[in-house]
Structure formats: C-alpha cells, structure tokens
Design a protein around this motif. Sequence first.
Motif, mmCIF file in Angstrom:
data_model
loop_
_atom_site.group_PDB
_atom_site.id
_atom_site.type_symbol
_atom_site.label_atom_id
_atom_site.label_comp_id
_atom_site.label_asym_id
_atom_site.label_seq_id
_atom_site.Cartn_x
_atom_site.Cartn_y
_atom_site.Cartn_z
ATOM 1 N N LEU A 92 0.641 -1.128 -0.062
ATOM 2 C CA LEU A 92 0.100 0.111 0.138
ATOM 3 C C LEU A 92 0.941 1.253 0.055
ATOM 4 C CD1 LEU A 92 -2.675 1.216 0.395
ATOM 5 C CD2 LEU A 92 -2.422 1.017 2.996
ATOM 6 N N ILE A 93 1.736 1.362 0.711
ATOM 7 C CA ILE A 93 2.731 2.502 1.133
ATOM 8 C C ILE A 93 3.406 2.865 -0.449
ATOM 9 C CG2 ILE A 93 4.538 3.798 2.220
ATOM 10 C CD1 ILE A 93 1.617 3.016 3.555
ATOM 11 N N ALA A 94 3.937 1.621 -1.070
ATOM 12 C CA ALA A 94 4.676 1.717 -2.176
ATOM 13 C C ALA A 94 3.587 2.487 -3.235
ATOM 14 C CB ALA A 94 5.074 0.529 -2.698
ATOM 15 N N GLN A 95 2.283 2.127 -3.094
ATOM 16 C CA GLN A 95 1.557 2.488 -4.280
ATOM 17 C C GLN A 95 1.143 4.208 -3.747
ATOM 18 O OE1 GLN A 95 -1.804 -0.216 -5.599
ATOM 19 N NE2 GLN A 95 -1.344 -1.231 -3.675
ATOM 20 N N TRP A 96 1.081 4.477 -2.663
ATOM 21 C CA TRP A 96 1.001 5.942 -2.257
ATOM 22 C C TRP A 96 2.131 6.572 -2.948
ATOM 23 C CZ3 TRP A 96 0.037 6.214 3.875
ATOM 24 C CH2 TRP A 96 -1.343 5.653 4.285
ATOM 25 N N MET A 97 3.276 6.084 -2.609
ATOM 26 C CA MET A 97 4.521 6.799 -2.867
ATOM 27 C C MET A 97 4.353 7.041 -4.576
ATOM 28 S SD MET A 97 6.195 7.045 -0.365
ATOM 29 C CE MET A 97 7.894 7.649 -0.331
ATOM 30 N N GLY A 98 3.974 5.980 -5.151
ATOM 31 C CA GLY A 98 3.793 6.252 -6.700
ATOM 32 C C GLY A 98 3.135 7.329 -7.375
ATOM 33 N N VAL A 99 2.114 7.734 -6.540
ATOM 34 C CA VAL A 99 1.162 8.875 -6.807
ATOM 35 C C VAL A 99 1.317 10.356 -6.168
ATOM 36 C CG1 VAL A 99 -0.628 7.427 -7.772
ATOM 37 C CG2 VAL A 99 -0.646 8.146 -5.525
ATOM 38 N N PHE A 134 1.305 10.679 -2.770
ATOM 39 C CA PHE A 134 0.024 10.978 -1.918
ATOM 40 C C PHE A 134 0.850 10.975 -0.423
ATOM 41 C CE2 PHE A 134 -2.718 8.869 1.047
ATOM 42 C CZ PHE A 134 -3.856 9.661 1.121
ATOM 43 N N ILE A 135 0.251 11.856 0.284
ATOM 44 C CA ILE A 135 0.776 12.039 1.652
ATOM 45 C C ILE A 135 -0.543 11.965 2.757
ATOM 46 C CG2 ILE A 135 1.939 13.568 3.322
ATOM 47 C CD1 ILE A 135 3.028 14.967 0.753
ATOM 48 N N HIS A 136 -0.346 10.763 3.200
ATOM 49 C CA HIS A 136 -1.684 10.573 4.350
ATOM 50 C C HIS A 136 -1.943 11.681 5.291
ATOM 51 C CE1 HIS A 136 -4.039 8.793 7.269
ATOM 52 N NE2 HIS A 136 -4.567 8.073 6.404
ATOM 53 N N GLY A 137 -0.662 11.834 6.101
ATOM 54 C CA GLY A 137 -0.783 13.211 6.931
ATOM 55 C C GLY A 137 -0.907 12.739 8.336
ATOM 56 N N VAL A 138 -1.781 11.609 8.606
ATOM 57 C CA VAL A 138 -1.844 11.116 9.997
ATOM 58 C C VAL A 138 -2.037 9.914 10.135
ATOM 59 C CG1 VAL A 138 -3.144 13.178 11.229
ATOM 60 C CG2 VAL A 138 -4.393 11.591 9.767
ATOM 61 N N MET A 139 -0.685 9.205 9.958
ATOM 62 C CA MET A 139 -0.422 7.789 10.013
ATOM 63 C C MET A 139 -0.340 7.086 11.378
ATOM 64 S SD MET A 139 2.279 7.063 6.663
ATOM 65 C CE MET A 139 2.554 5.619 7.224
ATOM 66 N N ASN A 140 -1.175 7.551 12.122
ATOM 67 C CA ASN A 140 -1.538 7.063 13.690
ATOM 68 C C ASN A 140 -1.789 5.726 13.448
ATOM 69 O OD1 ASN A 140 -0.924 9.635 14.500
ATOM 70 N ND2 ASN A 140 -2.955 10.376 14.642
ATOM 71 N N THR A 141 -1.587 5.022 14.689
ATOM 72 C CA THR A 141 -2.100 3.582 14.466
ATOM 73 C C THR A 141 -3.522 3.383 14.509
ATOM 74 O OG1 THR A 141 -1.839 3.278 16.982
ATOM 75 C CG2 THR A 141 0.069 2.626 15.542
ATOM 76 N N ASP A 142 -4.133 4.309 14.819
ATOM 77 C CA ASP A 142 -5.708 4.206 14.668
ATOM 78 C C ASP A 142 -6.215 4.376 13.360
ATOM 79 O OD1 ASP A 142 -4.733 6.882 16.147
ATOM 80 O OD2 ASP A 142 -6.948 7.416 15.206
ATOM 81 N N GLN A 150 6.879 7.984 5.269
ATOM 82 C CA GLN A 150 5.741 6.897 5.404
ATOM 83 C C GLN A 150 6.250 5.740 5.287
ATOM 84 O OE1 GLN A 150 1.987 9.642 3.447
ATOM 85 N NE2 GLN A 150 3.644 8.710 1.783
ATOM 86 N N PRO A 151 7.236 4.961 4.621
ATOM 87 C CA PRO A 151 7.509 3.855 4.748
ATOM 88 C C PRO A 151 8.115 3.471 6.203
ATOM 89 C CG PRO A 151 8.370 4.747 2.629
ATOM 90 C CD PRO A 151 8.091 5.801 3.401
ATOM 91 N N PHE A 174 8.677 -3.752 0.860
ATOM 92 C CA PHE A 174 8.481 -2.453 0.478
ATOM 93 C C PHE A 174 9.356 -2.108 -0.529
ATOM 94 C CE2 PHE A 174 9.700 2.049 0.434
ATOM 95 C CZ PHE A 174 8.374 2.707 0.005
ATOM 96 N N ASP A 175 10.675 -2.218 -0.401
ATOM 97 C CA ASP A 175 11.790 -1.949 -1.565
ATOM 98 C C ASP A 175 11.422 -2.415 -2.736
ATOM 99 O OD1 ASP A 175 13.115 -0.299 0.551
ATOM 100 O OD2 ASP A 175 14.747 -1.798 0.726
ATOM 101 N N SER A 176 11.072 -3.778 -2.784
ATOM 102 C CA SER A 176 10.635 -4.468 -4.015
ATOM 103 C C SER A 176 9.501 -4.034 -4.615
ATOM 104 C CB SER A 176 10.577 -6.014 -3.472
ATOM 105 O OG SER A 176 9.917 -6.886 -4.680
ATOM 106 N N GLU A 177 8.373 -3.782 -3.822
ATOM 107 C CA GLU A 177 7.104 -3.028 -4.449
ATOM 108 C C GLU A 177 7.323 -1.691 -4.925
ATOM 109 O OE1 GLU A 177 4.276 -4.641 -4.665
ATOM 110 O OE2 GLU A 177 4.761 -6.480 -3.692
ATOM 111 N N TYR A 178 8.153 -0.798 -4.069
ATOM 112 C CA TYR A 178 8.489 0.555 -4.440
ATOM 113 C C TYR A 178 9.336 0.538 -5.904
ATOM 114 C CZ TYR A 178 10.808 5.084 -4.544
ATOM 115 O OH TYR A 178 10.976 6.360 -4.769
ATOM 116 N N ALA A 179 10.461 -0.602 -5.986
ATOM 117 C CA ALA A 179 11.011 -0.507 -7.161
ATOM 118 C C ALA A 179 10.061 -1.159 -8.471
ATOM 119 C CB ALA A 179 12.100 -1.624 -7.212
#
Length: 462
Positions: free
Chosen positions: A223-230, A232-240, A280-281, A320-325
């Motif tokens: 998921l985070i790799a896909q965010w990086m690809g567009v 996208f910045i979530h802004g509040v990556m709290n555990t909730d 984010q990662p 993540f590195d593999s997905e990001y690549a």
Amino acid sequence: MLANWDNSYAALPPQMFTRQSPVAVAAPQGLILNSEHADELGIIFDDDWPAFMAGNQISQGADPIAQAYAGHQFGHWNPQLGDGRAVLLGEVFGPQGRFDIQLKGAGRTAWSRNGDGRAWYGPVLREYLISEAMHALGIPTTRALAAVATGETILREQGPLPGAVICRTASSHIRVGTFQYFAARDDTLALEALLHQAIARHYREAQTAEQFLSAAVAEQARLIAQWMGVGFIHGVMNTDNSHVGGITIDYGPCAFMDDFVPMKTFSSIDRQGRYAYGNQPNLAAWNMAQLATALLPLTEDRDAGITCFTEIVQGFGDIFDSEYAAVFARKIGLTPNQETDALIDGLLKMMANIGADFTLCFRALATGKIHTHLGTHPDFANWHANWQAAGPAQGELEQVNPSIIPRNHLVEAMIAEAVAGDMQLFHALHRALKTPFLRCDTPRFIAAPSPQEIVKQTFCGT
C-alpha cells in the motif's frame, strides 16, 4: 434501502463496541449518491435515500454500533479513542463480498469525549472525492457511498459551517489500534475474537497470529509503495488510522504533492514532519511493530513470539523496497533491476533539484514531453539518453501515470464553493477523477497551481 445485512462484528464480545444508533439530523438532503458502488454492494435505494444515509432511518437488518479502539497519535499512546463521530450501521453481503457500511458525522457516541460527533462539508466532500479518486487510481481504499447535507450548522474554528454526513464502505474498519485497545487491557478473549474476525475479513489463508502478521506487513508495504507512486501524503499515519487489511483509511489532512519535495508535509498538526512523504515507509513499519506487540498475548511462548514477530516486522523493508522498485519501474516503462533503480533515482533527484511537478513529469514521459519539465537540468540529457537506450515501453505509460489527481488547490476551491452553495466544481472534479489515466480535457484540472493557488497546509476538519 434494501440490503443483505450480515453483521458479524456486532456478534463479537460486547466490550468490542457500544450499541449506538446515529443521531437524527434536522433536514437531510442528498449531495451525491454513488449508484454504481451501491449496485456493486447489492444495495437498492429509493428516493428517500438521504434519510438512510444521514441516519434518520435505519435499514431493516442493520445493527448499528460504535467500535472501540486505541492508538498511538504522533507517537504518543492514547488508550481510548473509538468511533467518536462514526456509526457502523452493519455489514452487507453482496456480489463483491462483505463490506462495512459506516456513517461519519453521525453524532455523539460513547467515544466522543468533548466532540460533537458531527462533520461539515469540508472533510465530508474531501473524503468522498479523494477516496473515490484513490479507487480509480487502483489503490486499496475505503469507498464513498453517499454524502448528505444535514440542514444543521456546525461550529468549528472557522465559524459556523454547513453540516454533512458521509457514508463510507470498507472491507472492514479493523485498525492496528483496535488490536492495541484489547492488548492494553489484557483482554485475551476479545483479542482472539478480533484476530479471527480480521483473518476472516482479510487473510483467509492465515491460521495463526504469525501468519496474520506476515500478511498484514506485506499488504501494508504494498500500500505505501502505491502511495509513493502517486505522490500521496496521508498526513496522520497514527496506529488508529492504520488498517490491518492494507487499505487507505481516514482522509483528514491528506494531500497530493505538486512539486516534488521528498520530505513534504501538509498536515497542520504534523509540526515535526513525522508523516512526511519520505517518512511514510518507516512509519508504516513502526505501525506494524505496534501490531506485532499487540498480538504477543496470543502467543504460547512470549520470548519465541518476540523473536518471530521481530523478524516478520523487519522484513517490511525488503518487501517495501521490492514493491517500490516495481511501482516506479512501471512508471518509467522498464522492468525492475539495478539499472532501472539508478534511472529512477536519477529522475527523482532531478525533479527534487528543480522542484518539478511530480504528476506532470511522469505523465510527460508518456507524451514524449519530459524535456519541457526537466530539460534545463544539467543531468537531463545524459539521463534521457540512458533511459531511451534501456528501451522503455513508452506506449504503456499513459496507463500507469495519471493525467489528473485531486490537487490540493482544487479540493480547497471545491470546498469553498460547496460551502457557498455551489456543488458544480465538486461534480466536475468527481467526473474527471473517475478516469485518471485518460487525457483530461479541462486544463485547469491538470495544471500545477499558480503561486497564488498553492496550498501549504491541510487540516483535519474534526
């Protein structure tokens, strides 16, 4: 409203939620209904759909609850959060499986603390627009089913604002913080019930806490790799706000980058840049470590569990590195390898050096106009020659790099116009964002913001 309700979460131990009906609103009026998504869910609406989507009427078979959860907020532990302005109406079982139906802005609950449990147009229309845009981009996310005006005035720091409710759907609303809530209370019974529920909803192949954690870590990395690809910045990556099923949830102060700044932040409450684009990662891996800790009470041997879970969480980086690549290799039309990695790094460094627009640059690779964005950079000619020599599948790039994203200045303009009573910009943006990989015929929706239009901060809106 007719639906095939099957409410499995409401059948779990009672300490996992409170029975909670939505608080009726003054005068529900429909803003938008996602009829296509309703069909996917097997839901049938009549003309009185705004009353159901505002919570004034409850569909037969629904079983409304407010869920309990805790969370780390900007690294600080809060043992009790919960659905403070949301009510889970229940789960519908349709052609695409089981989905939660939740109302946000549905009034005070047992978890509201000092809040009013309501929402105004801003966060409702932002979440509707951006979550549907993320879906169109192919990124796992909650969906928007409807938005309704309440006919009530909501008081916020900005002053009086028109109230609204959003109905969102999700494969579940189980968060890392949900597991933390019961682990912190040594409630092994609830924790085990939650694990079985999460497995049934997301990872049916898993049979143990270890296998569940492995699956959750892998999906979060993707998921985070896909965010990086567009951008996208979530802004509040709290555990909730971290979903164990690997979907994007809670679109408070989220934003898409215009100019590429690796450590870009927008959220007004992220003063230290904890959830910056480039962080984010690492923060997703940290969230997965909190999930692992919450699962430890379910292991027979705690020391062995710590060793096993630590190894699983430490594997986040490699996944993540593999997905990001893979994501960025597709964005430049090549297959992942060391040469491709070098080309990706070189491209991003040039973009960062001159503050080039993230979306426009990658789209320009597809149209053959990348020189108009990076041609003045001293490294560009060499980079471009090496990229061409690598044989990019340029014809496929338009299906990978969007022409349109929900740019911050347009989202803010849309909200301002909606508050003033004009929904035209919302509907126009919504239509355009449904097909992000097609050429957009509205230049305003594609262009980077002018200096006067740049949005530097986004806000939660709670």
